[in-house]
Design a protein around this motif. Structure first.
Motif, PDB file in Angstrom:
ATOM      1  N   VAL A  16      49.215 -30.390  46.811  1.00 11.07           N
ATOM      2  CA  VAL A  16      49.448 -31.038  48.108  1.00 11.07           C
ATOM      3  C   VAL A  16      50.923 -30.907  48.462  1.00 11.07           C
ATOM      4  CG1 VAL A  16      49.302 -33.196  49.401  1.00 11.07           C
ATOM      5  CG2 VAL A  16      47.512 -32.599  47.744  1.00 11.07           C
ATOM      6  N   LYS A  35      52.634 -31.683  51.212  1.00 10.35           N
ATOM      7  CA  LYS A  35      53.097 -32.415  52.407  1.00 10.35           C
ATOM      8  C   LYS A  35      54.534 -32.907  52.314  1.00 10.35           C
ATOM      9  CE  LYS A  35      50.997 -36.766  50.924  1.00 10.35           C
ATOM     10  NZ  LYS A  35      49.715 -37.497  50.920  1.00 10.35           N
ATOM     11  N   ILE A  48      43.268 -32.173  54.166  1.00  9.37           N
ATOM     12  CA  ILE A  48      42.874 -33.329  53.352  1.00  9.37           C
ATOM     13  C   ILE A  48      43.121 -34.662  54.038  1.00  9.37           C
ATOM     14  CG2 ILE A  48      43.242 -32.050  51.190  1.00  9.37           C
ATOM     15  CD1 ILE A  48      45.849 -33.700  50.850  1.00  9.37           C
ATOM     16  N   MET A  75      39.261 -41.349  47.875  1.00  7.30           N
ATOM     17  CA  MET A  75      40.552 -41.771  47.345  1.00  7.30           C
ATOM     18  C   MET A  75      40.348 -43.112  46.669  1.00  7.30           C
ATOM     19  SD  MET A  75      43.625 -40.760  49.809  1.00  7.30           S
ATOM     20  CE  MET A  75      43.140 -41.078  51.470  1.00  7.30           C
ATOM     21  N   MET A  78      44.294 -37.842  42.352  1.00  5.88           N
ATOM     22  CA  MET A  78      45.622 -37.523  42.846  1.00  5.88           C
ATOM     23  C   MET A  78      46.582 -37.700  41.668  1.00  5.88           C
ATOM     24  SD  MET A  78      44.980 -39.486  46.559  1.00  5.88           S
ATOM     25  CE  MET A  78      46.627 -40.075  46.671  1.00  5.88           C
ATOM     26  N   SER A  79      47.884 -37.679  41.927  1.00  8.91           N
ATOM     27  CA  SER A  79      48.834 -37.717  40.806  1.00  8.91           C
ATOM     28  C   SER A  79      48.568 -38.851  39.819  1.00  8.91           C
ATOM     29  CB  SER A  79      50.270 -37.831  41.332  1.00  8.91           C
ATOM     30  OG  SER A  79      50.637 -36.610  41.925  1.00  8.91           O
ATOM     31  N   ARG A 137      43.557 -33.180  43.959  1.00  3.63           N
ATOM     32  CA  ARG A 137      44.588 -32.995  44.985  1.00  3.63           C
ATOM     33  C   ARG A 137      45.886 -33.608  44.488  1.00  3.63           C
ATOM     34  NH1 ARG A 137      40.469 -36.023  47.077  1.00  3.63           N
ATOM     35  NH2 ARG A 137      41.995 -37.681  47.334  1.00  3.63           N
ATOM     36  N   VAL A 138      46.794 -32.784  44.013  1.00  8.92           N
ATOM     37  CA  VAL A 138      47.989 -33.292  43.329  1.00  8.92           C
ATOM     38  C   VAL A 138      49.256 -32.921  44.097  1.00  8.92           C
ATOM     39  CG1 VAL A 138      49.310 -33.252  41.176  1.00  8.92           C
ATOM     40  CG2 VAL A 138      46.802 -33.149  41.094  1.00  8.92           C
ATOM     41  N   GLY A 139      50.023 -33.949  44.458  1.00 10.50           N
ATOM     42  CA  GLY A 139      51.285 -33.730  45.154  1.00 10.50           C
ATOM     43  C   GLY A 139      52.484 -34.129  44.319  1.00 10.50           C
ATOM     44  N   THR A 140      52.712 -35.437  44.212  1.00  6.50           N
ATOM     45  CA  THR A 140      53.920 -35.987  43.590  1.00  6.50           C
ATOM     46  C   THR A 140      54.230 -35.393  42.213  1.00  6.50           C
ATOM     47  OG1 THR A 140      53.430 -38.035  44.758  1.00  6.50           O
ATOM     48  CG2 THR A 140      55.060 -38.164  42.992  1.00  6.50           C
TER      49      THR A 140
HETATM   50  C1  LIG Z   1      49.191 -37.116  49.653  1.00  2.00           C
HETATM   51  C2  LIG Z   1      47.766 -36.955  49.294  1.00  2.00           C
HETATM   52  C3  LIG Z   1      47.405 -36.523  48.016  1.00  2.00           C
HETATM   53  C4  LIG Z   1      48.420 -36.269  46.893  1.00  2.00           C
HETATM   54  O1  LIG Z   1      48.888 -37.495  46.429  1.00  2.00           O
HETATM   55  P1  LIG Z   1      49.937 -37.605  45.203  1.00  2.00           P
HETATM   56  O2  LIG Z   1      49.799 -39.007  44.767  1.00  2.00           O
HETATM   57  O3  LIG Z   1      51.253 -37.278  45.781  1.00  2.00           O
HETATM   58  O4  LIG Z   1      49.484 -36.637  44.181  1.00  2.00           O
HETATM   59  C5  LIG Z   1      46.059 -36.352  47.746  1.00  2.00           C
HETATM   60  N1  LIG Z   1      45.114 -36.588  48.682  1.00  2.00           N
HETATM   61  C6  LIG Z   1      45.424 -37.006  49.929  1.00  2.00           C
HETATM   62  C7  LIG Z   1      44.336 -37.235  50.906  1.00  2.00           C
HETATM   63  C8  LIG Z   1      46.753 -37.208  50.270  1.00  2.00           C
HETATM   64  O5  LIG Z   1      47.070 -37.624  51.510  1.00  2.00           O
END
Ligand SMILES: *Cc1c(COP(=O)(O)O)cnc(C)c1O
Length: 220
Positions: A40, A42, A83, A162, A193-194, A209-212
């Motif tokens: 992710v 963003k 997403i 989520m 997620m993270s 879905r991994v961002g942080t």
């Molecule tokens: C931002 C986001 C993520 C990633 O989240 P992190 O906690 O940063 O890994 C995953 N899914 C959705 C829908 C998001 O908006």
């Protein structure tokens, strides 16, 4: 930071996340098939997103349509995942750029996507977002109100959720898996997620879905 320095940091983080996914998969009793890592992007620039693609993570996710449009143009070789909330007036520009919309969160959006898919003569691949945590602030369909009637203009490939920020995420993920088994057998499960992707994989996630964890501190 130079591209080389950034690439080294990212490479380590990607390897670490992949190892944690594999370990979680090994712990799950499931005959788990592949788990796809969606990075992710963003919080980072197109430059950082391009570096993660070069490291072999080609599935990228964005939660805002405008950011997705901009990065889709700037990052070669990526497969895009929508997403976040998708407004109906942004379908025209967004759908041709993405491989999957994870976040179909209302009947109105579902029907707009159906009309879009019928008009172009190819169904739009989507996941239905389910609010499994019961938090009022979260979007998505209630677990007992997930729309199941087939529509010719959308191809429902699975479900997404989520978990709540607080508390044990496992019940929400297990609930989504049960719903998937009942409504979209064999379909995708986009969850994790993270903070909770390992639990999600243990519960059968096929897309995380991994961002942080990948990008913290690299926003520029
Ligand atoms: C931002 C986001 C993520 C990633 O989240 P992190 O906690 O940063 O890994 C995953 N899914 C959705 C829908 C998001 O908006």
């Amino acid at each position: 930071m130079t591209d080389t320095e950034l690439g080294a940091i990212l490479g380590e983080r990607v390897a670490n996340v992949r190892a944690r996914i594999e370990a979680a998969r090994a712990r799950s009793g499931e005959a788990a098939s592949g788990v796809k890592l969606v990075a992710v992007t963003k919080t980072v620039s197109a430059r950082v997103a391009a570096l993660v693609v070069e490291l072999g993570v080609t599935d990228l996710g964005e939660s805002r349509p405008q950011a997705l449009w901009q990065k889709a143009e700037a990052v070669p070789g990526a497969t895009w995942h929508m997403i976040g909330h998708l407004q109906r007036n942004k379908l025209e520009r967004t759908i041709p750029l993405v491989s999957l919309v994870h976040s179909v969160d209302s009947e109105r959006l579902l029907h707009a996507l159906d009309a879009f898919g019928r008009a172009r003569g190819a169904p739009v691949p989507v996941l239905l977002e389910v609010n499994c945590s019961g938090e009022a602030a979260k979007g998505g369909f209630a677990p007992d109100a997930v729309p199941v009637a087939p529509l010719p203009g959308v191809q429902v490939l699975g479900l997404m959720t989520m978990a709540a920020r607080e508390g044990d995420p496992r019940p929400a993920f297990a609930r989504l898996r049960e719903l998937r088994d009942a409504l979209v057998p064999g379909g995708e499960l986009s969850m994790g997620m993270s903070n909770d992707f390992e639990v999600a994989v243990e519960e059968g996630a096929t897309l995380v879905r991994v961002g942080t964890t990948l990008f913290e501190g690299l926003g520029e």
